[in-house]
Design a protein around this motif. Structure first.
Motif, PDB file in Angstrom:
ATOM      1  N   GLN A   1      82.680  -7.938  17.790  1.00 30.26           N
ATOM      2  CA  GLN A   1      82.083  -6.866  16.997  1.00 30.26           C
ATOM      3  C   GLN A   1      83.158  -6.130  16.194  1.00 30.26           C
ATOM      4  OE1 GLN A   1      78.739  -6.552  16.711  1.00 30.26           O
ATOM      5  NE2 GLN A   1      79.315  -5.179  15.026  1.00 30.26           N
ATOM      6  N   THR A   2      84.325  -5.982  16.774  1.00 35.16           N
ATOM      7  CA  THR A   2      85.408  -5.276  16.086  1.00 35.16           C
ATOM      8  C   THR A   2      85.777  -5.980  14.780  1.00 35.16           C
ATOM      9  OG1 THR A   2      86.261  -4.592  18.227  1.00 35.16           O
ATOM     10  CG2 THR A   2      87.735  -4.347  16.368  1.00 35.16           C
ATOM     11  N   ALA A   3      85.847  -7.307  14.840  1.00 31.22           N
ATOM     12  CA  ALA A   3      86.196  -8.060  13.627  1.00 31.22           C
ATOM     13  C   ALA A   3      85.135  -7.839  12.550  1.00 31.22           C
ATOM     14  CB  ALA A   3      86.321  -9.543  13.947  1.00 31.22           C
ATOM     15  N   ILE A   4      83.875  -7.849  12.956  1.00 34.69           N
ATOM     16  CA  ILE A   4      82.790  -7.645  11.982  1.00 34.69           C
ATOM     17  C   ILE A   4      82.857  -6.222  11.417  1.00 34.69           C
ATOM     18  CG2 ILE A   4      80.279  -7.583  11.677  1.00 34.69           C
ATOM     19  CD1 ILE A   4      80.110  -9.732  13.874  1.00 34.69           C
ATOM     20  N   ASP A   5      83.057  -5.254  12.297  1.00 29.68           N
ATOM     21  CA  ASP A   5      83.161  -3.853  11.842  1.00 29.68           C
ATOM     22  C   ASP A   5      84.316  -3.689  10.858  1.00 29.68           C
ATOM     23  OD1 ASP A   5      81.102  -3.304  13.533  1.00 29.68           O
ATOM     24  OD2 ASP A   5      82.292  -2.217  15.025  1.00 29.68           O
ATOM     25  N   ALA A   6      85.435  -4.341  11.163  1.00 32.41           N
ATOM     26  CA  ALA A   6      86.620  -4.203  10.300  1.00 32.41           C
ATOM     27  C   ALA A   6      86.298  -4.698   8.894  1.00 32.41           C
ATOM     28  CB  ALA A   6      87.795  -4.974  10.880  1.00 32.41           C
ATOM     29  N   ILE A   7      85.629  -5.829   8.808  1.00 33.02           N
ATOM     30  CA  ILE A   7      85.305  -6.378   7.480  1.00 33.02           C
ATOM     31  C   ILE A   7      84.250  -5.523   6.792  1.00 33.02           C
ATOM     32  CG2 ILE A   7      84.258  -8.369   6.312  1.00 33.02           C
ATOM     33  CD1 ILE A   7      86.306  -9.989   7.554  1.00 33.02           C
ATOM     34  N   ARG A   8      83.330  -4.995   7.570  1.00 34.21           N
ATOM     35  CA  ARG A   8      82.304  -4.123   6.990  1.00 34.21           C
ATOM     36  C   ARG A   8      82.954  -2.882   6.365  1.00 34.21           C
ATOM     37  NH1 ARG A   8      76.945  -4.889   8.074  1.00 34.21           N
ATOM     38  NH2 ARG A   8      77.097  -5.887  10.094  1.00 34.21           N
ATOM     39  N   ILE A   9      83.863  -2.279   7.091  1.00 34.20           N
ATOM     40  CA  ILE A   9      84.538  -1.077   6.569  1.00 34.20           C
ATOM     41  C   ILE A   9      85.431  -1.447   5.379  1.00 34.20           C
ATOM     42  CG2 ILE A   9      86.204   0.745   7.096  1.00 34.20           C
ATOM     43  CD1 ILE A   9      85.196   0.605  10.040  1.00 34.20           C
ATOM     44  N   ALA A  10      86.171  -2.535   5.517  1.00 35.74           N
ATOM     45  CA  ALA A  10      87.112  -2.927   4.447  1.00 35.74           C
ATOM     46  C   ALA A  10      86.378  -3.162   3.136  1.00 35.74           C
ATOM     47  CB  ALA A  10      87.879  -4.183   4.857  1.00 35.74           C
ATOM     48  N   THR A  11      85.217  -3.810   3.192  1.00 35.00           N
ATOM     49  CA  THR A  11      84.516  -4.131   1.953  1.00 35.00           C
ATOM     50  C   THR A  11      83.741  -2.925   1.426  1.00 35.00           C
ATOM     51  OG1 THR A  11      82.743  -5.096   3.306  1.00 35.00           O
ATOM     52  CG2 THR A  11      84.311  -6.603   2.335  1.00 35.00           C
ATOM     53  N   LYS A  12      83.193  -2.134   2.323  1.00 35.72           N
ATOM     54  CA  LYS A  12      82.424  -0.986   1.851  1.00 35.72           C
ATOM     55  C   LYS A  12      83.330   0.055   1.206  1.00 35.72           C
ATOM     56  CE  LYS A  12      78.795   2.224   3.018  1.00 35.72           C
ATOM     57  NZ  LYS A  12      77.876   1.648   2.050  1.00 35.72           N
ATOM     58  N   PHE A  13      84.521   0.243   1.812  1.00 36.21           N
ATOM     59  CA  PHE A  13      85.404   1.304   1.340  1.00 36.21           C
ATOM     60  C   PHE A  13      86.557   0.794   0.488  1.00 36.21           C
ATOM     61  CE2 PHE A  13      83.062   3.203   4.749  1.00 36.21           C
ATOM     62  CZ  PHE A  13      82.860   4.511   4.336  1.00 36.21           C
ATOM     63  N   MET A  14      86.599  -0.506   0.253  1.00 38.74           N
ATOM     64  CA  MET A  14      87.695  -1.080  -0.526  1.00 38.74           C
ATOM     65  C   MET A  14      89.030  -0.575   0.018  1.00 38.74           C
ATOM     66  SD  MET A  14      86.529  -3.170  -2.832  1.00 38.74           S
ATOM     67  CE  MET A  14      87.601  -3.291  -4.271  1.00 38.74           C
ATOM     68  N   THR A  15      89.321  -0.972   1.220  1.00 42.93           N
ATOM     69  CA  THR A  15      90.531  -0.492   1.872  1.00 42.93           C
ATOM     70  C   THR A  15      91.026  -1.522   2.870  1.00 42.93           C
ATOM     71  OG1 THR A  15      91.458   1.246   3.291  1.00 42.93           O
ATOM     72  CG2 THR A  15      89.174   0.694   3.675  1.00 42.93           C
ATOM     73  N   PRO A  16      92.345  -1.563   3.097  1.00 44.53           N
ATOM     74  CA  PRO A  16      92.815  -2.349   4.242  1.00 44.53           C
ATOM     75  C   PRO A  16      92.407  -1.646   5.539  1.00 44.53           C
ATOM     76  CG  PRO A  16      94.651  -1.194   3.195  1.00 44.53           C
ATOM     77  CD  PRO A  16      93.435  -0.953   2.336  1.00 44.53           C
ATOM     78  N   VAL A  17      92.122  -2.426   6.561  1.00 47.70           N
ATOM     79  CA  VAL A  17      91.758  -1.893   7.878  1.00 47.70           C
ATOM     80  C   VAL A  17      92.684  -2.532   8.905  1.00 47.70           C
ATOM     81  CG1 VAL A  17      89.949  -1.839   9.647  1.00 47.70           C
ATOM     82  CG2 VAL A  17      89.331  -1.571   7.242  1.00 47.70           C
ATOM     83  N   MET A  18      93.188  -1.717   9.808  1.00 50.06           N
ATOM     84  CA  MET A  18      94.054  -2.261  10.858  1.00 50.06           C
ATOM     85  C   MET A  18      93.262  -2.375  12.161  1.00 50.06           C
ATOM     86  SD  MET A  18      97.492  -2.892  11.612  1.00 50.06           S
ATOM     87  CE  MET A  18      98.682  -1.728  10.986  1.00 50.06           C
ATOM     88  N   VAL A  19      93.339  -3.543  12.782  1.00 52.27           N
ATOM     89  CA  VAL A  19      92.710  -3.751  14.088  1.00 52.27           C
ATOM     90  C   VAL A  19      93.823  -3.812  15.130  1.00 52.27           C
ATOM     91  CG1 VAL A  19      91.400  -5.369  15.515  1.00 52.27           C
ATOM     92  CG2 VAL A  19      90.750  -5.010  13.124  1.00 52.27           C
ATOM     93  N   LEU A  20      93.737  -2.949  16.135  1.00 49.74           N
ATOM     94  CA  LEU A  20      94.758  -2.935  17.188  1.00 49.74           C
ATOM     95  C   LEU A  20      94.230  -3.586  18.455  1.00 49.74           C
ATOM     96  CD1 LEU A  20      96.444   0.596  16.975  1.00 49.74           C
ATOM     97  CD2 LEU A  20      97.364  -1.603  16.254  1.00 49.74           C
ATOM     98  N   SER A  21      94.513  -4.865  18.589  1.00 49.93           N
ATOM     99  CA  SER A  21      94.210  -5.540  19.846  1.00 49.93           C
ATOM    100  C   SER A  21      95.499  -5.497  20.674  1.00 49.93           C
ATOM    101  CB  SER A  21      93.774  -6.973  19.559  1.00 49.93           C
ATOM    102  OG  SER A  21      93.498  -7.657  20.766  1.00 49.93           O
ATOM    103  N   ASP A  22      95.539  -6.198  21.790  1.00 48.42           N
ATOM    104  CA  ASP A  22      96.801  -6.296  22.521  1.00 48.42           C
ATOM    105  C   ASP A  22      96.847  -7.591  23.330  1.00 48.42           C
ATOM    106  OD1 ASP A  22      95.658  -5.918  25.138  1.00 48.42           O
ATOM    107  OD2 ASP A  22      95.680  -3.751  24.819  1.00 48.42           O
ATOM    108  N   GLY A  23      98.013  -7.848  23.894  1.00 46.85           N
ATOM    109  CA  GLY A  23      98.246  -9.104  24.600  1.00 46.85           C
ATOM    110  C   GLY A  23      97.340  -9.293  25.807  1.00 46.85           C
ATOM    111  N   PHE A  24      96.901  -8.217  26.399  1.00 51.53           N
ATOM    112  CA  PHE A  24      96.008  -8.312  27.550  1.00 51.53           C
ATOM    113  C   PHE A  24      94.624  -8.780  27.096  1.00 51.53           C
ATOM    114  CE2 PHE A  24      93.499  -5.508  30.747  1.00 51.53           C
ATOM    115  CZ  PHE A  24      93.280  -6.596  31.579  1.00 51.53           C
TER     116      PHE A  24
END
Ligand code: SF4
Lengths: 631, 344
Positions: A390-413
């Motif tokens: 869901q995070t990946a989908i949300d990131a693309i939704r925000i990036a395209t709606k707002f014309m902005t880069p979006v940072m996703v912070l996952s981690d090694g765990f």
């Protein structure tokens, strides 16, 4: 008669609510595979499961040494769980080094299953052990089962003509067989796996199946074990499940977002631990039109993704902290040219190369403020492996709606852990609407690339569109026209506008949920972000059982914060607020700075996730202090 | 669009933007801009079909001055941006405008890898042997010993040979031309645009503010004929204002021979071949003034599949074999299990 039913006759069965097992051996011993297969069969059996692989940084460190030890921990349970377990109930160790490294996490009275053949004078020396723990009585407080796994494996392989090193290499399946017997697990899913994996290698297929069964029957006949254990099925919400790792879920989420937006994903990436698996996964799915490029470096990875976005694709790049550091200048450009872009940081231990295979959350500041200039962008963090989808989908939704880069912070765990996922039906997902103008928008018939809509987003006009030719770039833009401008007032306006646009994302987000406190009477509030979700959730449950109610806020959106976050903080301002983070208190500092609230950091940077015990102790300490003050 | 519609004719004005050009008066960049616009007008392709991507430096302001799509990106990274654009949009003719610092110093890595991938873009490298925008430090193509603000006692770096680097990076098209030789400049740009694959064009460009005259030997019409050699496919390597000198291969290296002396005839001279061979092209890239005349024109033009063709080809191939991706199956993964309603 199934194998399971057969064995149950022989021994007393003890019911357990949940069990944590850790498999440990040399990196070449196949412990990851063993753990994965045990997880699989437990999930299919109906338990809830949570896993945590632990890789060494070296690919093949000298065999038998402590720095070559590879581990895989999982918890399986008859109720829903959120963590791979604090303490280990059962440790499977293939050699002295594996025992040495992992013993400290084994609970008092826990079970140890050892490969006797792995304990030689030489391997003891390699592990730096002066005495043989099998003989010096130092393991007295545990239940130890010493089993000649290698010999038994070799014998089982002989029957199919597999000998020598090739035969000995199958010993992980012997260990798996024993543990399956001990915990009453079905073998069928594992046999199915072996059938597929060795489809074209008849001898190995047969050998591994035999070894697996040999381990299982060994448990049954050897009289070593006085009883077996059983963990009943969990009452999970009904539905169809699969198992998923965080990196895998990110990749699937990106592809899904591409399909929902009806656009190709362009993924530019440079190999780095622990992010590379996203590239591997995406590269396998070209049927979805995914374009992957292994770039010459981190900078080319992000720049090519940005170029692809300029052309109308969904540009995505990923890395870990050191690579993100290299991408920062280009990320600033992405903020300036206002194009959609998703940048994934699978955080690991830092600084510099740090602990490449271990987990940390110390790149939050890097994500939020780590660029030159006033350079805001939305930051979101998944809280579990399956949540990455869901995070990946949300990131693309925000990036395209707002014309902005979006940072996703996952981690090694999150990246390497797995959990059951009640996946959604693809048809139920909401499409991502993307528009590209075909007409000019200026009164005089000109095209104004920085004219904004009600979300302050600018038009995404694509090369090839007649009449909309325009130039973008890193120099400050004039408001509306996008022409280069050094005008002082204009710069102030543009800096403000870019900030306002990112702030506006909050209007688009769902309100922040507070968990575990329906009537607002909790004694304390815990705020977490990212992969601490599981440990915090488990902590609040344990505390509930002890009669202490603790509210839980897991922030998914770290920039901007959700609109109601301030109100939540105010509501709990009269009670302690605890922020556990795998860094030195970065979110706590942001909250203090932004809201003037005395958020107390609980920090840990050991390359390992929090245990529930650690968070619990901190909660109890805060509550005790408060009690003292109150009295 | 109706079939009978006539292709529109374009003029230089169609490719000019409304922005004031801000290069120093007398800068070589002006003649390059004018040549590019003229060539584009002649091509008859509408301006929206072009994209100009640049990095940082004087030359990198170029995209603002052409009325096409464009991105003025960050220092050294234009080729990476252009690669992503071209892979996403093979239909857009993509130019990279760069300089000696941008392409050979900070962005050197991208130059190597773009060439080796053979992305179908046209790279125009303005080589003025100096850092102009930062006001006059030596560049990776400045000669050894060059005295600049940052090297008051002379630079200590051996200059890089852009053409030699390009060849080592498996370039499929390499050419050199000169800002003050407009006919040659236009013809070379045209050839570069026609090439399918990465075309790498080094343009000798005069920075009249910080490095005036450094390239006079090649730019000045009075001496040019003696110091450069115009390559033409299938023609002998002749130069000199009377075209009476040529290049011969003595079995080890290239040397200058006077035609008509010592029994040397035109037949003894090397004949230029853009297609063959790599080692011959390598020798051309090492020809340096003043020891030898410097070649201009197309050094090498060979065919190899382009990167974006290959990337998109793999996608088409797998779709042809397995069909389009099924999202449901992807989300479902390899194995699933069902948890039923309690008691069901
Ligand atoms: S500094 Fe040199 S290269 Fe730059 S614009 Fe002026 S003359 Fe041209």
């Amino acid at each position: 008669m199934s194998l399971e039913a057969h064995s149950q006759k022989q021994r007393e069965i003890e019911e357990l609510p949940q069990v944590t097992i850790r498999f440990a051996g040399d990196s070449g011993d196949g412990m990851q595979l063993t753990g994965t297969q045990f997880t699989n069969t437990s999930a299919i059996f109906g338990n809830d499961v949570s896993t945590m692989p632990d890789f060494p940084a070296e690919i093949r460190a000298p065999a038998g040494t402590v720095y070559g030890v590879s581990g895989f921990q999982l918890q399986f349970s008859s109720s829903d769980i959120y963590t791979p377990g604090d303490v280990v109930d059962c440790l499977v160790a293939m050699n002295p080094a594996a025992l040495k490294v992992n013993l400290r996490d084994l609970k008092h009275g826990g079970v140890i299953i050892l490969n006797e053949d792995g304990f030689t004078e030489q391997t003891l020396k390699l592990a730096g052990m002066e005495k043989n723990p099998l003989k010096d009585g130092s393991l007295g407080k545990y239940t130890v089962h010493t089993i000649p796994m290698t010999q038994s494996t070799v014998r089982a392989c002989e029957e199919v003509g597999l000998t020598g090193k090739g035969a000995a290499r199958c010993k992980n399946f012997f260990a798996l067989g024993i543990v399956c017997w001990l915990y009453s697990r079905p073998l069928e899913p594992i046999i199915e796996f072996i059938d597929t994996k060795f489809k074209d290698k008849e001898q190995l297929r047969e050998a591994n199946t035999r070894v697996l069964k040999a381990g299982y029957f060994f448990g049954e006949t050897a009289e070593l074990f006085t009883r077996v254990f059983r963990v009943r099925k969990a009452h999970l919400p009904p539905g169809v499940y699969r198992e998923v790792h965080g990196n895998e879920a990110l990749a699937i989420g990106l592809i899904t977002a591409g399909q929902l937006a009806n656009k190709p994903i362009f993924y530019g990436s440079y190999p780095i631990t622990p992010a590379s698996d996203i590239l591997h996964e995406l590269a396998r799915h070209k049927q979805f039109g995914v374009k992957t490029m292994q770039a010459e470096d981190e900078i080319a990875a992000i720049c090519s993704a940005l170029g692809a976005s300029f052309g109308g694709a969904l540009g995505v790049t990923a890395s870990a902290g050191p690579g993100i550091a290299l991408k920062m200048e280009a990320l600033g450009l992405a903020v300036m040219v206002e194009l959609p872009l998703v940048v994934i940081n699978v955080q690991r231990g830092g600084p510099s190369t740090g602990l490449p295979t271990k987990v940390e959350q110390a790149d939050l500041f890097q994500a939020i403020v780590g660029r030159n200039g006033e350079c805001p962008l939305p930051v979101i963090a998944p809280q579990s492996p399956s949540d990455c989808f869901q995070t990946a989908i949300d990131a693309i939704r925000i990036a395209t709606k707002f014309m902005t880069p979006v940072m996703v912070l996952s981690d090694g765990f999150i990246a390497n852990s797995a959990e059951p996922w009640r996946f959604p039906d693809a048809d139920s997902l909401e499409p991502i609407e993307v528009e590209h103008p075909e007409e000019t928008n200026g009164e005089d018939g000109s095209f104004l690339p920085y004219m904004r809509d009600e979300w302050l987003s600018r038009p995404w006009a694509l090369p090839g569109t007649p009449g909309l030719m325009h130039r973008i770039g890193g120099l400050e833009k004039e408001d509306v026209t996008g022409n280069v401008s050094y005008d002082p007032e204009n710069h102030q306006r543009m800096v403000d506008l870019r900030q306002e646009k990112v702030d506006k994302v909050a209007d688009f987000l769902p309100e922040q949920e507070v968990l575990n406190d329906p009537d607002g009477t909790a004694e304390l509030l815990i705020i977490g972000w990212g992969s601490t979700y599981g440990a915090i959730r488990e902590t609040t449950r344990r505390l509930m059982r002890k009669g202490t109610r603790v509210a839980h806020v897991q922030l998914r959106h770290l920039n901007p914060f959700p609109k109601n976050f301030g109100a939540i903080l105010e509501r709990y301002a009269d009670r302690p607020i605890l922020v556990p983070e795998m860094n030195k208190g970065q979110l706590a500092l942001l909250i203090r700075g932004r809201y003037l609230i005395d958020a107390k950091p609980l920090t840990k940077v050991q390359g390992r996730p929090f245990t529930t015990t650690e968070i619990m102790e901190s909660v109890e300490h805060l509550l005790a202090e408060r009690g003292k003050v109150a009295k | 669009m109706s079939v009978t519609e006539q292709p529109r004719k374009y003029t230089v004005k169609d490719f000019g933007s409304d922005q004031d050009v801000r290069w120093c008066p007398g800068c070589g960049d002006y003649s390059i801009l004018s040549a590019v616009k003229k060539v584009l007008a002649e091509e008859g392709v509408p301006p929206e079909q072009y994209a100009f991507v640049s990095g940082i430096g004087c030359s990198s302001r170029f995209p603002y001055y052409v009325n096409t799509y464009g991105m003025h990106s960050i220092h050294g990274r234009a080729m990476a941006v252009a690669t992503g654009l071209k892979v996403a949009r093979p239909d857009v003719h993509t130019f990279v405008i760069t300089g000696d610092g941008d392409a050979l110093s900070i962005g050197g890595n991208h130059t190597i890898h773009t060439l080796r991938r053979n992305v179908d873009i046209t790279i125009l490298l303005f080589n003025n042997q100096i850092y102009g925008l930062t006001k006059g430090q030596y560049s990776p193509t400045s000669p050894f010993g060059k005295k600049t603000k940052s090297t008051p006692m002379g630079s200590l770096d051996q200059p890089i040979a852009p053409m030699a680097l390009a060849l080592a990076a498996e370039a499929t098209f390499m050419a050199r031309t000169i800002d003050m030789h407009p006919k040659h400049l236009m013809a070379t740009i045209k050839r570069a645009m026609e090439h399918k694959g990465t075309s790498f064009v080094e343009i000798y460009q005069n920075c009249n503010i910080f490095n005036d005259g450094a390239l006079d030997y090649a730019q000045d019409r009075k001496v040019r004929a003696e110091n450069v050699i115009e390559l033409e496919h299938g023609k002998p390597l002749l130069f000199g204002k009377d075209l009476d000198k040529g290049i011969v291969f003595d079995g080890r290296q290239l040397t200058v021979a006077q035609v008509g002396e010592n029994g040397v005839t035109k037949d003894d001279l090397l004949v230029h071949d853009e297609k063959d061979s790599e080692s011959y092209h390598a020798m051309l890239t090492r020809m340096k003034y003043p020891e030898l005349p410097e070649p201009i024109g197309v050094f090498r033009s060979v065919q190899r599949p382009t990167y974006e063709e290959l990337v998109n080809g793999q996608i088409s191939e797998v779709i042809a074999r397995k069909g389009k991706g099924d999202l449901k199956k992807l989300i479902e993964g390899r194995s699933t299990w069902e948890v039923r309603e309690e008691g069901a």
